[in-house]
Design an enzyme around this catalytic site. Structure first.
Site, mmCIF file in Angstrom:
data_model
loop_
_atom_site.group_PDB
_atom_site.id
_atom_site.type_symbol
_atom_site.label_atom_id
_atom_site.label_comp_id
_atom_site.label_asym_id
_atom_site.label_seq_id
_atom_site.Cartn_x
_atom_site.Cartn_y
_atom_site.Cartn_z
ATOM 1 C CB CYS A 132 -0.996 -0.044 1.328
ATOM 2 S SG CYS A 132 -1.943 1.555 1.429
ATOM 3 C CB CYS A 135 -0.688 2.572 4.223
ATOM 4 S SG CYS A 135 -1.907 2.074 3.332
ATOM 5 C CG ASP A 136 3.111 1.252 4.487
ATOM 6 O OD1 ASP A 136 2.440 1.738 5.444
ATOM 7 O OD2 ASP A 136 3.187 0.023 4.360
#
Ligand SMILES: Cc1cc2nc3c(=O)[nH]c(=O)nc-3n(C[C@H](O)[C@H](O)[C@H](O)COP(=O)(O)OP(=O)(O)OC[C@H]3O[C@@H](n4cnc5c(N)ncnc54)[C@H](O)[C@@H]3O)c2cc1C
Lengths: 306, 108
Positions: A132, A135-136
């Protein structure tokens, strides 16, 4: 206490089913699993969900759906279902050692990112291996990252990651991307993005202390192995349905999706219904998941009346 | 933020976490992280239940990049359990409450 309806999963499908079942006074018990709110909680803007002309963030949309379900009496619990028995009624589902029984079960366990299936990859998940970018990506400022895949989602992740990373490399097994022309052009035009053509990752290097430090790449044409240093590996090779616990309990298709009867959410076991991405390999949208969640609740309600 | 939860920053990390007399659970999070919001209620519950036994802190990675970098955070939510100034356990991703309390109980 035996339930009338148990719902497994709280993505758009499960929470919509919960709203309908709760409004029908069926007091559904809803299991959230490891990703409360489902896949949309890892995205920022959702621009195509009807009713939000200004867009809405995934987490906000999912919070509202949950509140709406709870308002009508749905009970949500932050537990993962680990085992099911659909061989007789009432149906049984377990979360660890806790047993719950119900007259009907609605399955809305959705889909998860597909992994390469390497041991080293599993070990380093969260330590440099990610599925992701939204997200990261933040943690890779001025670092070098690889993105595995050759389709539109891989291209999107790669472009997104250039906001942070100093260098982004796509790793693709062929000598040509599967992504649309437009996305391919954007990849080629982006000075921060390069491509490892005809390459597959055979091992991710690093430890949970060091994080990812590189990968071993195999050339798909010649079979030679080379090493490439990097700080992160992002996977964008598609999604697989979360149906492991239903294997042999329900009819699944060759790709692992739950088979539903046409124009309904009925599975191969009467009284067990499936909705959302777990039974849909074609549309895979929040609104279609929500639509089929509504169908599942209505199917369950009618089934209980008979 | 509930009163049992300590707001951690790059500036107070040393005093609040590394020099703490009792074990500290640090929740690395960010506004844009959906799963972080999902586990927030769990963290708040734990903070209430472990008051006095363990310190529960939250560190916003957007504003406190140094601490996040220092501990090699590459994905959030990320929970680090510190005991006597060093990392005893790490939990990556949103997990059920019992996974967290089991590891916390080990160091108390
Ligand atoms: C990055 C990203 C961006 C996206 N953007 C959009 C967009 O802009 N618009 C759009 O329409 N669609 C978008 N999608 C697709 C959309 O998110 C999905 O189609 C939709 O979420 C599917 O909903 P679902 O309810 O079927 O399952 P999911 O959202 O996958 O939810 C599954 C739920 O089941 C739970 N679960 C799984 N296994 C278990 C278990 N064993 N026990 C208990 N619970 C379990 C999970 O915790 C989760 O709550 C996006 C997807 C991604 C990954």
């Amino acid at each position: 206490m035996n339930r009338k309806v148990i719902i497994i999963g709280t993505g758009p499908a499960g929470l919509t089913a919960a709203i309908y079942a709760a409004r029908a006074n069926l007091q559904p018990l809803v299991f959230e699993g490891q990703q409360p709110g489902g896949q949309l909680t890892i995205t920022s803007e959702v621009e195509n969900f009807p009713g939000f002309p200004e867009g809405i963030t995934g987490p906000e949309l999912m919070d509202s759906l949950r509140k709406q379900a709870q308002k009508f009496g749905a009970e949500t619990v932050f537990n993962q279902i680990t085992k099911v028995d659909f061989s007789r009624r009432p149906f049984k589902v377990w979360s660890g050692d806790n047993l719950y029984t119900s007259d009907t079960v609605i399955i809305s366990t959705g889909a998860s990112a597909q992994w390469l299936g390497l041991k080293s990859e599993k070990k380093l998940m969260g330590y440099g291996v990610s599925a992701c970018a939204t997200c990261d990506g933040f943690f890779y400022r001025d670092k070098k990252v690889l993105v595995v895949g050759g389709g539109d989602s891989a291209a999107e992740e790669a472009i997104f990651l250039t906001k942070f990373a100093s260098e982004v490399w796509l790793v693709h097994r062929r000598d040509e991307l599967r992504a649309s022309k437009i996305m391919t052009q954007r990849i080629m035009d982006n000075p921060k993005i390069n491509v490892h053509w005809n390459s597959v990752i055979t091992e991710v290097l690093g430890t949970t202390d060091s994080g990812v430090v590189g990968v071993k790449l195999e050339d798909t044409k010649t079979g030679t192995i080379r090493q490439d240093d990097c700080d992160g590996v992002f996977l964008a090779i598609g999604h697989t349905p979360n149906t492991e616990i239903f294997n042999t309990k329900l009819e699944l298709n060759a790709k692992g999706y739950i088979v539903t009867k046409p124009d309904s959410t009925y599975t191969s076991v009467p009284g067990v219904f499936a909705c959302g991405d777990v039974q849909d390999s074609i549309y895979r949208q929040a609104i279609t998941a929500a639509g089929s969640g509504c169908m599942a609740a209505i199917d369950a309600e009618r089934y209980l009346e008979d | 933020m509930s009163k049992e939860i300590v707001e951690l920053t790059d500036a107070n990390f040393e005093d609040e976490v590394l020099k703490s007399e009792i074990p500290v659970l640090v929740d690395f999070w960010a506004e844009w992280c959906g799963p972080c919001k999902a586990i927030a209620p769990t963290i708040a519950e734990i903070a209430g239940e472990y008051a006095g036994k363990a310190k529960i802190g939250k560190l916003n990675v957007d504003n406190n990049r140094d601490s996040a970098m220092k501990f090699g955070i590459r994905s959030i939510p990320n929970l680090l359990i510190f005991n006597s100034g060093s990392v005893a356990h790490q939990i990556v991703g949103a997990v059920p409450k019992s996974n967290i309390t089991t590891l916390l109980d080990e160091v108390i």
